[in-house]
Design a protein around this motif. Sequence first.
Motif, short mmCIF file in Angstrom:
data_model
loop_
_atom_site.label_atom_id
_atom_site.label_comp_id
_atom_site.label_asym_id
_atom_site.label_seq_id
_atom_site.Cartn_x
_atom_site.Cartn_y
_atom_site.Cartn_z
N VAL A 143 0.82 -1.17 0.04
CA VAL A 143 0.00 0.07 -0.16
C VAL A 143 0.86 1.19 0.09
O VAL A 143 0.32 2.39 -0.12
CB VAL A 143 -0.90 0.09 1.21
CG1 VAL A 143 -1.76 -1.14 1.18
CG2 VAL A 143 -0.12 0.23 2.64
N ASP A 144 2.32 1.25 0.29
CA ASP A 144 3.18 2.28 0.08
C ASP A 144 4.19 2.06 -0.79
O ASP A 144 5.18 1.57 -0.48
CB ASP A 144 3.43 2.43 1.71
CG ASP A 144 4.25 3.69 1.97
OD1 ASP A 144 4.77 4.14 1.07
OD2 ASP A 144 4.80 3.88 3.03
N PRO A 145 4.07 2.80 -1.88
CA PRO A 145 5.32 2.43 -2.68
C PRO A 145 6.42 3.05 -2.30
O PRO A 145 7.56 2.62 -2.65
CB PRO A 145 4.59 3.32 -4.15
CG PRO A 145 3.92 4.22 -3.58
CD PRO A 145 3.21 3.82 -2.44
N LEU A 146 6.86 4.18 -1.63
CA LEU A 146 7.98 4.73 -1.13
C LEU A 146 8.56 3.69 -0.12
O LEU A 146 9.76 3.50 -0.11
CB LEU A 146 7.74 5.99 -0.53
CG LEU A 146 7.98 7.21 -1.32
CD1 LEU A 146 6.87 7.64 -2.20
CD2 LEU A 146 8.07 8.74 -0.40
N TYR A 147 7.87 2.91 0.85
CA TYR A 147 8.39 1.99 1.42
C TYR A 147 8.77 0.88 0.80
O TYR A 147 10.05 0.37 1.11
CB TYR A 147 7.27 1.59 2.35
CG TYR A 147 7.48 0.51 3.44
CD1 TYR A 147 8.29 0.80 4.60
CD2 TYR A 147 7.00 -0.55 3.30
CE1 TYR A 147 8.49 0.09 5.56
CE2 TYR A 147 7.34 -1.72 4.53
CZ TYR A 147 7.98 -1.32 5.52
OH TYR A 147 8.30 -2.28 6.50
N ALA A 148 8.13 0.53 -0.15
CA ALA A 148 8.38 -0.73 -1.06
C ALA A 148 9.75 -0.43 -1.97
O ALA A 148 10.62 -1.17 -1.75
CB ALA A 148 7.41 -1.27 -2.23
N PHE A 149 9.86 1.02 -2.34
CA PHE A 149 10.96 1.49 -3.08
C PHE A 149 12.16 1.45 -2.12
O PHE A 149 13.64 0.94 -2.55
CB PHE A 149 10.86 2.89 -3.63
CG PHE A 149 11.96 3.51 -4.33
CD1 PHE A 149 11.93 2.82 -5.67
CD2 PHE A 149 12.57 4.36 -3.98
CE1 PHE A 149 13.03 3.41 -6.42
CE2 PHE A 149 13.50 4.84 -4.94
CZ PHE A 149 13.88 4.37 -6.08
N ARG A 150 12.24 1.85 -0.84
CA ARG A 150 13.28 2.04 -0.11
C ARG A 150 13.59 0.35 0.33
O ARG A 150 15.01 0.14 0.66
CB ARG A 150 12.93 2.60 1.45
CG ARG A 150 12.67 4.03 1.33
CD ARG A 150 12.95 4.71 2.63
NE ARG A 150 11.55 4.57 3.38
CZ ARG A 150 10.73 5.33 3.57
NH1 ARG A 150 10.51 6.46 2.68
NH2 ARG A 150 9.57 5.14 4.19
#
Length: 518
Positions: free
Chosen positions: A356-363
């Motif tokens: 649900v959080d693409p910035l989290y997945a990206f990190r």
Amino acid sequence: MTTRGLREKSTDNQDGLNKLHKRVQAIEVETHSFGDPMRVRNALADAITEAREFSAPHGNPDHIDGVAGRYREAAAIVDRAQGDLGKVAKDGLPSVWVGTAGAKASEVIKAASYSADQMAQKFQEAVPALRALSEGIREAQSKHDFGVSALDVAASILNNGDFFMPADELRRAKTAILDGVSSMGEAAGHAKAAGIEAQKTLTKLASEARARKVTASGLTDADRLVLADAAAPGGPADLNEILTANELKRSSEFMDKMSAHDKAEFDRLLSAAKSPQERAYLMKALAAGHGLKEIDHFAQQIHGRSPQWLSDRLTPVVIQSTEPGTNYVNYQGAKWDQGPDGTCVASSTVNARAMVDPLYAFRLTTGGHPDDPKYDSPLAFADRLKQEQNRVHAEGGGDPLPDGGMNPYGQQHINDVEVGGHTGGDYAERKLGNAAERQASLVDIERNLDNGVPVPVDVEGGTGRHAMMIVGHEGDRLQVYNPWGTTTWISEDDFVNNRMGYTNNGYYPTAYSVYLPK
């Protein structure tokens, strides 16, 4: 589509009629004393009066059939329109449409063609659901009428008898009342079941009317179509839309709350995006609650990347199909799993947040340094994933590792913070002590899944307990993420009847608890 009014008083009627049936059964027809025949006669008469207070199942089958017919007509109209749009999308735009304008127009035409195709399918899917509801109500009303007729027979027996009725006549009346109440109870249950099935189908179809959930001012209808239909590659587009219904709604709300300056800057980021997928991930980041400064930096890092590159790093779970079987969740070959430690609760939660959080997945996938092998590699990802699982495990007050484990309070807390904090909901535990409770929970579980909100589920078996996450719903199937690094589709029947073992090699077959947003 609307499901308002599908669940009528029959929910209460069934319970009330079942209780009345038991009370009538308990009436003993005796003639050993002078008062017994009159007492029995009055008790049976009272039961008839009470039974008649239960209304017939509500609904107009003929009207519902008419609505189904109109949906079928609408499907045919939209299908013809889709054919025209598909021809334009296939043959290409006129040569005067070149450069950026041509690219944007092509996106819109393709999105409109896809949306029309989906709309026609949804209208068609609504038809059998409405037909089944109509038939269910018609059959339920017929059963109720039969029950009322049986009560009339019982009343006639009681009214036409002598002052002191013989036992065999009282027994005839009691039997007729039991038949009537039983039939009315079956009618109420039948109507209830038909309403629930229709509600489930129509609620899901309504949640898939996605473009209407993009309400932000400043976005055109074309923008809404393209954003709602943007999908991650690797599987059917309708199973892999980047923005869930909840995210479409939340991102629009956040946009409308922006200052004029921030709104202009965010619009610039959207306009500069090189693909519908890139644009959708920016909206998804906004829906997850990130500020403009974070999103601006994120936009620079993903700008111009291919849809496949974006999907690999920002969408942990891509659905290939809804067929039974196990799929592995990995990044560049490194599995999204908990490893040997007992961090199943934390690991499920970490994966749900990444969904649900693409910035989290990206990190997690790139360490914030895409293309740098020191950070963006399977080994670096696996190390970051383990550290994050341990962090969340500690914040939930998990037991010492490697054995691990976490109590319900800790599980609820980390889901509130890590997932609910980015979807807009706080979780509460719902115990599932038996098949009836699991069956009853399905409506709420599937409603949340259809809106894009993951649902934690706890399972148990002879070897102990385990935590997983329900992350998808399609038809009568649920998609379950197991923090051993897999996803598996199971049926609703599997969930209800202790066959969750399909998701975990048979170790934990019984779902005993779920966590649902309040």
